[in-house]
Design an enzyme around this catalytic site. Structure first.
Site, PDB file in Angstrom:
ATOM      1  N   GLU A 197       8.827 -12.258  -1.895  1.00 45.53           N
ATOM      2  CA  GLU A 197       8.246 -11.341  -0.917  1.00 45.53           C
ATOM      3  C   GLU A 197       8.445 -11.949   0.460  1.00 45.53           C
ATOM      4  O   GLU A 197       8.337 -13.166   0.634  1.00 45.53           O
ATOM      5  CB  GLU A 197       6.750 -11.152  -1.184  1.00 45.53           C
ATOM      6  CG  GLU A 197       6.088 -10.302  -0.094  1.00 45.53           C
ATOM      7  CD  GLU A 197       4.696  -9.820  -0.448  1.00 45.53           C
ATOM      8  OE1 GLU A 197       4.040 -10.453  -1.291  1.00 45.53           O
ATOM      9  OE2 GLU A 197       4.265  -8.818   0.151  1.00 45.53           O
ATOM     10  N   ASN A 235       2.755  -1.326  -6.541  1.00 49.32           N
ATOM     11  CA  ASN A 235       2.362  -2.734  -6.506  1.00 49.32           C
ATOM     12  C   ASN A 235       0.850  -2.831  -6.452  1.00 49.32           C
ATOM     13  O   ASN A 235       0.264  -2.497  -5.427  1.00 49.32           O
ATOM     14  CB  ASN A 235       2.944  -3.420  -5.274  1.00 49.32           C
ATOM     15  CG  ASN A 235       2.424  -4.833  -5.123  1.00 49.32           C
ATOM     16  OD1 ASN A 235       2.671  -5.684  -5.966  1.00 49.32           O
ATOM     17  ND2 ASN A 235       1.655  -5.074  -4.069  1.00 49.32           N
ATOM     18  N   GLU A 236       0.252  -3.250  -7.512  1.00 45.42           N
ATOM     19  CA  GLU A 236      -1.204  -3.429  -7.616  1.00 45.42           C
ATOM     20  C   GLU A 236      -1.986  -2.403  -6.788  1.00 45.42           C
ATOM     21  O   GLU A 236      -2.898  -2.733  -6.043  1.00 45.42           O
ATOM     22  CB  GLU A 236      -1.623  -4.861  -7.268  1.00 45.42           C
ATOM     23  CG  GLU A 236      -1.368  -5.357  -5.872  1.00 45.42           C
ATOM     24  CD  GLU A 236      -2.001  -6.734  -5.617  1.00 45.42           C
ATOM     25  OE1 GLU A 236      -2.645  -6.872  -4.584  1.00 45.42           O
ATOM     26  OE2 GLU A 236      -1.842  -7.654  -6.430  1.00 45.42           O
ATOM     27  N   CYS A 260       2.848  -6.757  -1.425  1.00 47.45           N
ATOM     28  CA  CYS A 260       2.327  -5.729  -0.529  1.00 47.45           C
ATOM     29  C   CYS A 260       3.375  -5.226   0.462  1.00 47.45           C
ATOM     30  O   CYS A 260       3.275  -4.109   0.955  1.00 47.45           O
ATOM     31  CB  CYS A 260       1.101  -6.260   0.203  1.00 47.45           C
ATOM     32  SG  CYS A 260      -0.307  -6.447  -0.902  1.00 47.45           S
TER      33      CYS A 260
HETATM   34  O1  AHR Z   1       1.558 -12.590  -3.533  1.00 45.61           O
HETATM   35  C1  AHR Z   1       0.883 -12.298  -2.361  1.00 45.61           C
HETATM   36  C2  AHR Z   1       0.237 -10.941  -2.418  1.00 45.61           C
HETATM   37  O2  AHR Z   1      -0.698 -10.907  -3.452  1.00 45.61           O
HETATM   38  C3  AHR Z   1       1.133  -9.805  -2.752  1.00 45.61           C
HETATM   39  O3  AHR Z   1       1.754  -9.286  -1.640  1.00 45.61           O
HETATM   40  C4  AHR Z   1       0.210  -8.783  -3.315  1.00 45.61           C
HETATM   41  O4  AHR Z   1       0.860  -7.956  -4.237  1.00 45.61           O
HETATM   42  C5  AHR Z   1      -0.902  -9.600  -3.895  1.00 45.61           C
HETATM   43  O5  AHR Z   1      -2.110  -9.163  -3.456  1.00 45.61           O
END
Ligand code: AHR
Length: 870
Positions: free
Chosen positions: A267, A596-597, A469
């Site tokens: 990321e 994503n979550e 995120c």
């Molecule tokens: O890994 C860091 C963050 O943790 C990621 O962006 C998110 O998906 C999670 O909350």
């Protein structure tokens, strides 16, 4: 150790008795009591919903105290997530409804429903007032099956009351003004532990309170276990001496497991991309930094960030009248009357260069005054020292790309780049770029070789990108759109990074896919599920702003286009674009993550289902990975799994960042997973100690847990530690797997666990039994073994973790196997729990049908046994 054990046994017994009714109810328990629900102002109202109970409405006992039974998930971390003045209400069908206000300015209240006050259904945040606030919501029965929610608004210094009606707490009538006296004002004040709290009182069955008390006790017990650290090992294992163990490997009991187990999660967080893996050495090369990247907090974060003019006779400003491309609106304007001044870029914390190495310089130049220019391009030291120079000529009045090579005559970590006009007149400059020629695999627009190699050394089977995120973004406008990240660099669309900086997207989808190919990893792009991050601040709170349904067809098409771009042949519309970018062969995309979550609610469900169904229909060959929230439990987890199960999503992405104690005590997490449901991609996890520290202890807890993932490799298909990279001095998130600065790469101990697993994966799991001389549960849970066979090499791989403070002398028995060589490779990672510098050490050991092997205290050992050569 004994005392702790006794205490834990007592708690377990207590919980067991009350929860499972092992003991007959005590006859003097009341039928009903009073339940008080409230929130406090602590931590800016972010502590959530609490309960207290009383037999007489006089003396109140808090449950917990102040255990959080419901947590507000509205808006951004830190400033939002507030629960103010909760109002609890029980409808005639028995369902509980909690409404609360979120802040002093938004015309929104929050709602969540629950059958038992423990499991809460997804929260909703109905926008009921446009330009006013929404305080002290109160829920009442309007008529049979109809409810009203009223609130106070105080905008314009006028206190007014409003009301909406609903039958399902999802759809609401428009707001009507009511008189203040129409409100029932049912909140009460009670004294709890000497504090006056405001909330609602309910007469309830004692059984309900009992279940809340049991939940609290269970949580306290879990917290106790999960907060165990090696710091108390000297007490927990006070009299423990070296142990003996037998590990019996049973070749006859085996099962197929995933051969994709270890991957990486990339990321752009912590400067992982620009200033990190992406080898571009100049910062803000495109003059596109904007104040809003940092929401105006940093006044220097603007289009001239990282650039400065040194000397007289030249002026420097940033303009946007005739850009190279609409997506790249800004460029530098240098007006020189007297030659001598230079435009300097400071890089990302300076520029690291190596003596004798070559650097590719490029720039887009135009001469609006139609006069050809010469410019000196120099690598310089802090005091103007010349570290290498060249001269470029710009002859076009329109934009023209000019390239040159600089050779460094010094090794330095703090060099800068200077452009010194040699001709008077006006020149426009943009996309000013400097790359080392030695990028990973010598790719143009490539990756930093040392960092990329460190990632490759894990031997990841897949790379997930671009987040996290970052994939779903801070508000709708910040969703990562893959099409903006491919094509010529000057036409890509840079954007704000959700983590508070800037993304050039120079490292875009093409580069991600190419990196995957270069290291033999499967690409795993994660696409937003049509909703932004639930912690967004921009555009309303989080998923209040899902992509409007009328635009979803286009969005779905964008996802389908991605698959065509990656896999279509060069005659297809998008395959052609990939081919023109230099990759005629398809990239062989097999996995696509959707979401994503995310906050799992109706807004998510509607959009996810659309995307999923479209991909499934058009590309049944693609494994879609759904999402089940940011935790191993809770509403998003439960609701996410429900949707995935209902839709038959092939795989879901689970996330959890936990303590070593959690990983030790949850090794059976996947043992109980239903094998007929979607497979699991454990897409984000990490073990961390208080203060988000990692060391040998966290690394071992991950190694321990990964033995359980391999054991469950028939349901856990993929895993990736998160996040992967962090630039020292620029971290927004800890812990991370690999830290780095401009010239060094500093992997954590946890990295070596990933590497040992990645380099020693298998595709068949062999049953093994561990018998330890001491049967204590605390000991049993700290020794774990996983045995796999790799069908490519036919190697047998035995992984053994010892998280105890004493060595374990094992006797390894390879039952039913005699086709292996007598010498095997052993790699051991060991150190004290606080060790951050432990590194694996490899040697050769003798192996036979039964061979001794000592597992040092706090260690992870991998023995790789090769087959006999015929
Ligand atoms: O890994 C860091 C963050 O943790 C990621 O962006 C998110 O998906 C999670 O909350």
């Amino acid at each position: 150790m004994k005392r702790t054990f006794l205490l834990l046994s007592l708690i377990v017994l207590l919980i067991g008795q009350t929860t499972f009714g092992a003991v007959a109810p005590i006859s003097n328990e009341p039928d009903s009591v009073y339940l008080f629900s409230y929130a406090t102002a602590k931590n800016s109202n972010t502590n959530g919903l609490h309960f207290a109970w009383s037999a007489d409405q006089e003396n109140w006992t808090s449950i917990g105290p102040e255990m959080r039974f419901l947590f507000c998930d509205y808006g951004r971390w830190g400033v939002e997530k507030r629960m103010i003045n909760p109002f609890l209400f029980q409808a005639s069908d028995g369902m509980w409804h909690c409404g609360w206000s979120l802040n002093e300015h938004t015309g929104t209240f929050a709602h969540a429903g629950s059958e038992d006050l423990i499991y809460w259904l997804p929260q909703t945040y109905p926008i009921v007032m446009k330009d006013n606030n929404c305080l002290e919501p109160e829920i009442t029965v309007q008529s049979e099956g109809q409810y009203s929610v009223s609130w106070i608004s105080t905008g314009g210094n006028q206190k007014k009351a409003y009301r909406v009606t609903t039958s399902d707490f999802k759809n609401y009538s428009p707001a009507n003004e009511i008189t203040l006296s129409d409100r029932l004002n049912q909140r009460k004040k009670v004294q709890i532990s000497g504090n006056t709290e405001t909330g609602t009182v309910h007469k309830v069955a004692w059984k309900l309170v009992e279940s809340l008390l049991n939940k609290q006790k269970l949580n306290a017990y879990r917290d106790l276990q999960w907060s165990e650290t090696t710091k108390t090992d000297s007490i927990r294992f006070a009299s423990l001496k070296t142990l003996d163990a037998t590990i019996t490997i049973d070749n006859s009991k085996s099962k197929k497991i995933s051969d994709m187990m270890i991957g990486v999660f990339f990321e752009d967080i912590n400067y992982a991309a620009d200033g990190g893996l992406y080898a571009e050495l100049l910062q803000n090369r495109d003059f596109e930094y904007v104040l809003s990247d940092k929401e105006g907090r940093d006044k220097t974060w603007n289009s001239s960030k990282a650039w400065r003019l040194k000397g007289n006779g030249t002026t420097f400003l940033v303009d946007s009248v005739s850009p190279i491309h609409a997506n790249n609106a800004h460029y530098a304007v240098l007006k020189t009357t007297e030659v001598g001044a230079g435009l300097i870029n400071e890089g990302f914390d300076g520029i690291a260069i190596k003596s004798g190495e070559k650097y590719d310089f490029s720039v887009f130049v135009s001469n609006p005054d139609k006069k050809s220019k010469k410019m000196l391009v120099r690598l310089i030291g802090k005091n103007g020292e010349n570290y290498g120079e060249t001269t470029i000529s710009a002859n076009s009045s329109g934009w023209e790309k000019v390239e040159a090579v600089l050779t460094a005559n010094q090794t330095a970590t703090d060099a800068q780049l200077e452009i010194v006009p040699q001709t008077a007149g006006t020149v426009h400059l943009d996309m000013i770029s400097l790359f080392p020629q030695k990028t990973f695999n010598r790719r143009k627009n490539g990756l930093r070789a040392d960092l990329a190699q460190t990632i490759a050394d894990i031997r990841p089977r897949f790379i997930r990108f671009p987040g996290g995120c970052v994939a779903h973004g801070d508000g709708l406008g910040n969703i990562y759109r893959w099409k903006n990240t491919v094509g010529p660099l000057e036409s890509r669309k840079p954007m704000k990074n959700l983590w508070g900086y800037h993304q050039t997207v120079g490292l875009g989808y093409f580069e991600y896919f190419q990196f995957c190919e270069d290291i033999g990893a499967a690409p795993l792009p994660v696409i937003a599920a049509g909703v932004p991050c639930q912690n967004s601040a921009t555009g309303g709170a989080g998923q209040q702003g899902g992509i409007p349904m009328c635009d979803m067809d286009d969005y779905v098409q964008e996802v389908l286009d991605l698959i065509e771009w990656a896999n279509g042949d060069a005659t297809t519309k998008w395959g052609k674009i990939r081919a023109e970018a230099g990759h005629p062969k398809p990239f062989n995309l097999k996995y696509v993550g959707i979401g994503n979550e995310d906050l799992i609610n109706d807004i998510f469900d509607e959009r996810f289902t659309l995307i999923f169904n479209a991909v499934k229909e058009k590309h049944p060959e693609i494994t879609v990975i759904g999402t089940v929230g940011p935790s191993f439990e809770g509403t998003d987890y439960v609701e996410g799994w429900k949707i995935a199960t209902k839709l038959h999503v092939p795989m879901v992405d689970e996330h959890y960042y936990q303590s070593p104690g959690w990983f030790i005590h949850n090794q059976d997490y996947y043992d109980k997973y239903d094998r007929s449901k979607p497979k699991v991609y454990l897409g984000e996890y990490a073990s961390h100690l208080p203060g988000r520290v990692t060391n040998m202890e966290t690394a071992l807890s991950e190694a321990l847990y990964l033995t359980a993932c391999e054991r469950n490799g028939d349901v856990v298909s993929m895993t990736s530690y998160a996040p992967l990279l962090a630039k020292e001095g620029h971290t927004q998130w800890n812990p991370d797997l690999i830290y780095f600065n401009n010239s060094e790469v500093n992997p954590t101990v946890d990295y070596f666990v990933q590497q040992l697993y990645g380099q020693n994966s298998g595709d068949t799991y062999l049953a093994s039994e561990v018998r330890i001389s001491d049967k204590n549960d605390a000991i049993r849970k700290r020794v774990a073994v996983s045995v796999v066979r790799d069908s490519k090499s036919n190697d047998l791989i035995v992984k053994m973790v010892n998280m105890l403070p004493v060595a374990v002398n094992t006797n390894v028995r390879l039952d039913g196997m005699n086709d292996f060589r007598s010498s095997a490779t052993r790699t051991v990672l060991t150190g004290t729990p606080s060790d951050k510098k432990a590194r694996p050490v490899t040697d050769q050991v003798a192996v036979s049908g039964e061979f001794p092997c000592t597992l040092p205290a706090y260690s992870f050992s991998v023995i790789r046994i090769k087959q006999k050569i015929e």
